[in-house]
Design a protein around this motif. Structure first.
Motif: not given
Length: 195
Positions: A132-136
């Protein structure tokens, strides 16, 4: 004047001839989306129930509809992100939408194991993907029960998955004993959270 089913007002044969006013009224009821540069221009419009504007100053250019009392903003897909990992074949991804100032992330994908088997126990959580990338990422750990199908397609197990705020997804057995996420097994992920 008569009002058609789509809300547009048009003259009838029995109306007095008043071309300027008739055309103005027909134009005002054509239900077109009005492009506005921002909130100031939007608020300067003559409001009527159903007035729809498109906000060019906001990401994704969302539409807003006046219901007679307040504006309602339609959901906008702000961005999407694919999920990748070297030991999983992943279809689907993450979608971030914005509605009335709230940002919602929906994770909807399936992961088929291409790497070695992963044993999952009831006591320990095993990191299975750091996807899960940053911002999500959820603001705190999000826990749910996932569906797992074996490589023969039958329902295998329902482990607890934890999507943690650090970005990784971990799994824990809920079946009362250890389980194995084997090569060729598919995990189905479907969950939403607000950030």
């Amino acid at each position: 004047m008569q009002t058609l089913e789509n809300g547009i007002k048009v003259p009838t044969n029995s109306d007095d001839y008043d071309l300027t006013n008739d055309l103005a009224e027909m134009g005002d009821t054509t239900n077109v989306i009005v492009l506005v540069s921002g909130q100031t221009q939007r608020d300067g419009l003559t409001k009527y129930s159903g007035l729809t504007v498109r906000r060019l100053d906001l990401a994704g250019c969302p539409t807003e509809v006046w219901d007679g009392a307040k504006w309602h903003r339609s959901p906008v897909i702000a961005s999407t992100e694919l999920v990748e990992d070297g030991f999983w074949d992943i279809n689907g991804g993450l979608m971030r939408t914005v509605t009335d100032g709230f940002t919602q992330v929906t994770a909807s994908f399936q992961m088929t194991r291409t790497g070695p088997d992963i044993p999952v126990t009831t006591g320990d959580s095993v990191i299975i993907i750091g996807a899960i990338p940053a911002g999500f990422r959820p603001p705190s750990n999000a826990s749910f029960i996932a569906v797992v199908h074996s490589n023969t397609g039958s329902l295998y197990a329902q482990p607890q998955l934890i999507l943690n705020s650090g970005g990784s997804i971990v799994a824990r057995s809920t079946s009362g004993g250890p389980i194995t996420l084997g090569t060729g097994y598919t995990v189905f992920v479907s969950i939403s959270w607000t950030i």
